[in-house]
Scaffold this motif. Structure first.
Motif, mmCIF file in Angstrom:
data_model
loop_
_atom_site.group_PDB
_atom_site.id
_atom_site.type_symbol
_atom_site.label_atom_id
_atom_site.label_comp_id
_atom_site.label_asym_id
_atom_site.label_seq_id
_atom_site.Cartn_x
_atom_site.Cartn_y
_atom_site.Cartn_z
ATOM 1 N N VAL A 166 2.478 1.677 -3.442
ATOM 2 C CA VAL A 166 1.393 2.212 -4.332
ATOM 3 C C VAL A 166 1.043 3.695 -4.069
ATOM 4 O O VAL A 166 0.724 4.558 -5.131
ATOM 5 C CB VAL A 166 0.232 1.336 -4.628
ATOM 6 N N THR A 167 0.591 3.751 -2.919
ATOM 7 C CA THR A 167 0.617 5.356 -2.477
ATOM 8 C C THR A 167 1.294 6.274 -2.859
ATOM 9 O O THR A 167 1.069 7.227 -3.462
ATOM 10 C CB THR A 167 0.020 5.276 -1.251
ATOM 11 N N GLU A 180 3.195 10.577 -8.973
ATOM 12 C CA GLU A 180 2.458 10.756 -10.222
ATOM 13 C C GLU A 180 1.463 12.071 -10.087
ATOM 14 O O GLU A 180 1.660 13.127 -11.332
ATOM 15 C CB GLU A 180 1.688 9.442 -10.925
ATOM 16 N N GLN A 181 0.862 12.210 -9.145
ATOM 17 C CA GLN A 181 -0.025 13.425 -9.021
ATOM 18 C C GLN A 181 0.646 14.574 -9.013
ATOM 19 O O GLN A 181 0.189 15.756 -9.569
ATOM 20 C CB GLN A 181 -0.899 13.211 -7.774
ATOM 21 N N ARG A 230 0.867 -1.272 -0.045
ATOM 22 C CA ARG A 230 0.010 -0.088 -0.092
ATOM 23 C C ARG A 230 0.880 1.283 -0.011
ATOM 24 O O ARG A 230 0.540 2.235 -0.803
ATOM 25 C CB ARG A 230 -0.736 0.034 1.189
ATOM 26 N N TRP A 279 3.638 15.354 -10.311
ATOM 27 C CA TRP A 279 4.184 15.421 -11.539
ATOM 28 C C TRP A 279 3.074 16.211 -12.603
ATOM 29 O O TRP A 279 3.087 17.007 -13.246
ATOM 30 C CB TRP A 279 4.525 13.993 -12.398
ATOM 31 N N ARG A 282 3.747 6.014 -5.298
ATOM 32 C CA ARG A 282 3.756 6.010 -6.695
ATOM 33 C C ARG A 282 2.762 6.995 -7.120
ATOM 34 O O ARG A 282 2.841 7.983 -7.930
ATOM 35 C CB ARG A 282 3.794 4.788 -7.110
ATOM 36 N N ILE A 283 1.442 7.020 -6.408
ATOM 37 C CA ILE A 283 0.254 7.577 -7.045
ATOM 38 C C ILE A 283 0.575 9.212 -6.749
ATOM 39 O O ILE A 283 0.379 10.059 -7.297
ATOM 40 C CB ILE A 283 -0.911 7.135 -6.532
#
Lengths: 441, 88
Positions: free
Chosen positions: A307-308, A314-315, A304, A317, A310-311
């Protein structure tokens, strides 16, 4: 006299007589060189030839070279000798270790340079337990040569077996230890137990069908063969060739759980997993439920977080891309285009104004020219234009008659008149330049 | 992202063939680079900007979807844990 020395005494009885003769003829005046004496003794000793002795190996130093050194001690008395042998002799004997009783073929010899008595060993045979170990070693080598112990053949144990087959002695400590330790780790574990003899001549006869039965049971995922230690002789069934081949042929993974101090039964080598004791087997065949839950929670948490993270990355960026001026305010581009358009429009208007002004001036000029040539200018100077009732211009006295109705056009209006008389010819006296507002009679 | 914006993003994605997050992201980088470098006609600029907005919306939809899936998975696992605790 110790037994080993009795052998040598008999063997050396003839040469000893000659030694006695040599001693009786010796005096301070009649001396022999030390080398001569050592050579004579060496010659006499080596005539003894080879002799089989029973002795205990008390020291064995394996070296890298071909010659190996070992110390042998009499079985009953405190007499020990040094012996040498070729490495091939030791290899052929099987597992020779310190403390083992052996039967050895020895040849006595004397070291020329030191005069020390030594023994050359040309054959060693383990006796008693040693003999048993040698047999097992030969069997192990034979089966190994067939590839029965290849690690690539070992099957992995299931993480959580549906059922565990257990072959062990009835009501034994081994049975209790396996079941108790497995149940402590995974309370829902299920055992299918087959009690058999686990030592003696008939043990293998019972173990083989139990193994076949459990191997054929689809609810059994792993089979444990357990025994709580014992002497080398007690553990012989677990090195039986028939059992080893049956374990090798089994489709279900097999765990060997034979408690032992030093000598591994051959079962350990063919089994898919070797546990050191039945207790160890109980711990290794099932996972610890608490450990598994902790591991699961940790893995879930890490997944978790990963993944969190990574998100979030990306957000960030995406937000940065969206906040670029070209994306935030695309009107900036429009503003530039708009400014260009306005500048062009201003130039257009300026050019148009200039063109209109020029044209206006030209029209004014033309208008003045037109006006200068128009009859109205003449009328403005006091002249009049006559027109008959039909609107035709009257430019001559001949174009009218007495009593005719004429329109007189002046600069500021029109007069309707009647002709009283017509007098041809120019005026008798010059007419003064009429003033604005005067009429022509 | 507001609900309205999200609907817009989904509308934009609807007409789009299946496009992955990475593909949308890489294309968005290229669109921004071209916009920032200038030298494009007004029509091109507007087309690029519209494409950029659309790609950003696609990326956002992917990220929102990923967040939602994580939250759903968490909720599901919490339910399982609750049930297990009750049974225990």
């Amino acid at each position: 006299m110790p037994p080993i020395l009795k052998v040598y005494a008999i063997a050396l009885s003839v040469p000893l007589a000659r030694v006695t003769d040599m001693a009786s003829s010796s005096s301070p005046e009649q001396t022999r060189s030390l080398a001569w004496v050592v050579r004579a003794v060496k010659d006499w000793v080596e005539r003894c030839g080879k002799v089989w002795v029973e002795a205990q190996v008390i020291e064995l130093n394996r070296r890298s070279g071909p010659t190996q050194f070992l110390t042998l001690r009499d079985v009953d008395e405190e007499i020990s000798v040094t012996a040498t042998c070729h490495r091939r002799v030791l290899d052929a004997a099987g597992p020779v270790e310190s403390g083992m009783t052996v039967t050895a073929l020895l040849r006595p010899t004397v070291w020329s340079r030191t005069g020390r008595l030594s023994f050359e060993c040309s054959e060693i045979r383990p006796s008693g337990e040693g003999q048993l170990l040698a047999q097992l070693e030969r069997r192990r080598r034979l089966l190994e040569a067939e590839g029965l112990f290849d690690s690539g053949l070992h099957r992995p144990l299931p993480l959580l077996p549906k059922g565990i087959g257990l072959i062990t002695g009835a009501h034994s400590d081994a049975e209790r230890d396996v079941i108790r330790n497995a149940t402590l780790r995974w309370p829902a574990v299920r055992f299918v137990v087959r009690n058999t003899l686990v030592q003696g001549a008939h043990a293998v006869e019972q173990i083989l069908p139990a193994l076949a039965d459990l191997d054929a049971d689809p609810s059994v995922d792993v089979i444990v063969i357990a025994r709580g230690g014992g002497s080398l002789e007690d553990l012989l069934p677990f090195s039986d060739e028939a059992l080893i081949r049956a374990v090798h042929a089994a489709r279900t993974p097999v765990v060997s759980a034979i408690g032992h101090e030093a000598d591994n039964p051959i079962l350990d080598l063919v089994a898919d997993l070797r546990a050191s004791t039945p207790t160890d087997a109980g711990k290794r065949i099932v996972p610890d439920v608490a450990e598994e839950l902790a591991g699961l929670h940790e893995a879930t948490s890490r997944i978790r977080q990963s993944v969190t993270a990574r998100i979030t990355t990306e957000q960030s960026w995406l937000d940065s891309m969206r906040s670029r001026p070209v994306m935030v305010d695309p009107t900036a581009t429009l503003d530039i285009a708009s400014e260009r358009l306005e500048a062009t429009l201003a130039r257009l208007r300026l050019a148009t104004d200039r063109a209109l002004e020029t044209e206006s001036r030209e029209i004014d000029h033309q208008l003045r020219s037109v006006r200068a040539m128009s009859p109205k200018a003449t009328l403005d100077r006091g002249y009049a234009v006559l027109a008959d009732a039909g609107g035709a211009s009257v430019g001559s006295v001949e174009a009218t008659r007495d009593g005719a109705r004429l329109d007189v056009y002046l600069s500021d209006g029109t007069l309707g008149v009647t002709v009283d008389s017509v007098r041809p010819g120019g005026p008798s006296t010059p007419v003064a330049t009429p003033q604005k507002g005067s009429t022509t009679s | 992202m507001t609900d309205q914006n999200q609907e817009t993003a989904q509308d934009q994605v609807a007409g789009e063939p299946e496009i992955g997050y990475e593909q949308a992201r890489d294309e968005l980088v290229e669109v921004v680079r071209r916009l920032e470098s200038g030298g494009t006609s007004l029509a091109e600029t507007m087309t690029l900007w519209e494409r950029g907005e659309k790609l950003a919306a696609i990326c956002q939809t992917w990220l929102d979807g990923a967040r939602r899936r994580i939250e759903d998975a968490r909720a599901a696992s919490e339910n399982i844990n609750d049930n297990t605790d009750r049974q225990a």
